[in-house]
Write a protein that holds these residues in place. Structure first.
Motif, PDB file in Angstrom:
ATOM      1  N   ASP A   8       3.678 -11.885   4.348  1.00  0.00           N
ATOM      2  CA  ASP A   8       4.843 -11.049   4.999  1.00  0.00           C
ATOM      3  C   ASP A   8       5.760 -10.663   4.166  1.00  0.00           C
ATOM      4  O   ASP A   8       7.061 -11.108   4.522  1.00  0.00           O
ATOM      5  N   HIS A  10       6.460  -7.616   3.291  1.00  0.00           N
ATOM      6  CA  HIS A  10       7.006  -6.394   3.587  1.00  0.00           C
ATOM      7  C   HIS A  10       8.180  -5.445   2.885  1.00  0.00           C
ATOM      8  O   HIS A  10       8.708  -5.151   3.098  1.00  0.00           O
ATOM      9  N   ASP A  36       0.182  -8.555   4.504  1.00  0.00           N
ATOM     10  CA  ASP A  36       1.433  -7.832   4.639  1.00  0.00           C
ATOM     11  C   ASP A  36       2.216  -7.712   3.707  1.00  0.00           C
ATOM     12  O   ASP A  36       3.611  -8.208   3.757  1.00  0.00           O
ATOM     13  N   HIS A  63      -0.236  -4.159   8.282  1.00  0.00           N
ATOM     14  CA  HIS A  63       0.543  -3.200   7.678  1.00  0.00           C
ATOM     15  C   HIS A  63      -0.166  -2.632   6.803  1.00  0.00           C
ATOM     16  O   HIS A  63      -0.381  -1.458   6.583  1.00  0.00           O
ATOM     17  N   HIS A 115      -4.798 -13.029   7.838  1.00  0.00           N
ATOM     18  CA  HIS A 115      -3.557 -12.809   7.877  1.00  0.00           C
ATOM     19  C   HIS A 115      -2.945 -13.193   9.448  1.00  0.00           C
ATOM     20  O   HIS A 115      -2.032 -13.666   9.655  1.00  0.00           O
ATOM     21  N   HIS A 149       1.639 -13.494   9.803  1.00  0.00           N
ATOM     22  CA  HIS A 149       1.633 -12.455  11.079  1.00  0.00           C
ATOM     23  C   HIS A 149       2.862 -12.489  11.845  1.00  0.00           C
ATOM     24  O   HIS A 149       3.530 -11.587  12.277  1.00  0.00           O
ATOM     25  N   HIS A 151       5.498 -14.208  11.350  1.00  0.00           N
ATOM     26  CA  HIS A 151       6.706 -14.579  10.573  1.00  0.00           C
ATOM     27  C   HIS A 151       7.281 -15.858  11.007  1.00  0.00           C
ATOM     28  O   HIS A 151       8.623 -16.081  10.553  1.00  0.00           O
TER      29      HIS A 151
HETATM   30 ZN    ZN Z   1       4.226  -8.881   9.030  1.00  0.00          ZN
END
Ligand code: ZN
Length: 240
Positions: A8, A10, A36, A63, A115, A149, A151
């Motif tokens: 994650d 991002h 992610d 994502h 994930h 996923h 977070h």
């Molecule tokens: Zn995420």
């Protein structure tokens, strides 16, 4: 072996660089990534290129999956969707192709990476309750599974019962099975804005959830300068 498990991210390069510096000091043998890599923030190409270069095993996040056209963007809220549409324009073709090639589930040295949950991973359901975790354990065919996923760093355990722990250090040498959410490098959501990842030392039988303060101000400025949704910047200060 000593592993760093990140996820994650991002597109938050500021947080990723800070975590990589910490990983350097942790003397790990191998970096794994639970997906992610893109979404929300302003540096998708740099983040993809770093993970491509440094990680030995990577799975696809929702994502990454949405960006590469493998699921509808209707799944995402407006701020996530706007960031994905922006990312789509920015991402170099080879980085997109690489993201598209990522599996939803991967095995690495006897551990499982996914994930969201190993139970129908293409649905990207969250593991938030003991019930969700019990379902996920039914689809875990080894001792340790790593996920992202939500977070939120959390350790689910299964022996006679399924339970969970919110701790920074955990003994993994017992026979119980574990599903470990490694938290988020680039957008923590447990009200702690520090970047988060995990270190597993299988010789020592220990798991560590590591938190690192990074320059949130700089990461937020990058998001605003790129014209991405303001909420994607503001939430970084709050860790939510
Ligand atoms: Zn995420």
């Amino acid at each position: 072996m000593r592993y760093a498990i990140i996820g994650d991210i991002h597109s938050n390069l500021t947080a990723l660089e800070c975590v990589l510096a910490d990983i350097e000091e942790q003397n790990v043998d191998s970096i794994l990534c639970v997906g992610d890599i893109v979404g929300y923030a302003a540096d998708p190409n740099e983040c993809v290129e770093i993970v491509r270069e440094k990680a030995d095993c990577v799975v696809c996040g929702n994502h990454d999956y949405g960006l590469t056209g493998q699921m509808t963007l209707d799944y995402f809220n407006a701020d996530a969707r706007d960031a994905l549409l922006w990312t789509e324009e920015q991402l170099y073709d080879d980085n997109r192709e690489w993201l598209k090639s990522l599996p939803l589930v991967a095995r690495h040295n006897g551990m499982l990476l996914t994930h969201s949950t190993p139970c129908h991973p293409e649905d990207f359901d969250y593991i938030q309750t003991i019930y969700d975790a019990r379902l996920a354990f039914e689809h875990l065919d080894c001792q340790i599974g790593f996920i992202g996923h939500s977070h939120i760093p959390v350790i689910f355990t299964e022996d006679e019962y399924v339970d969970y722990y919110l701790v920074e250090e955990f003994d993994v040498s017992y026979n119980q099975r574990l599903i470990i959410n490694v938290g988020s490098v680039g957008q923590p959501r447990d009200l702690d804005p520090r970047a988060c990842y995990a270190v597993l030392d299988d010789a020592e039988g220990k798991l560590f959830i590591r938190r690192k303060e990074y320059d949130v101000e700089a990461a937020a400025s990058r998001i605003l300068e790129a014209g991405l949704p303001e909420v994607n910047a503001n939430r970084l200060f709050l860790g939510r």
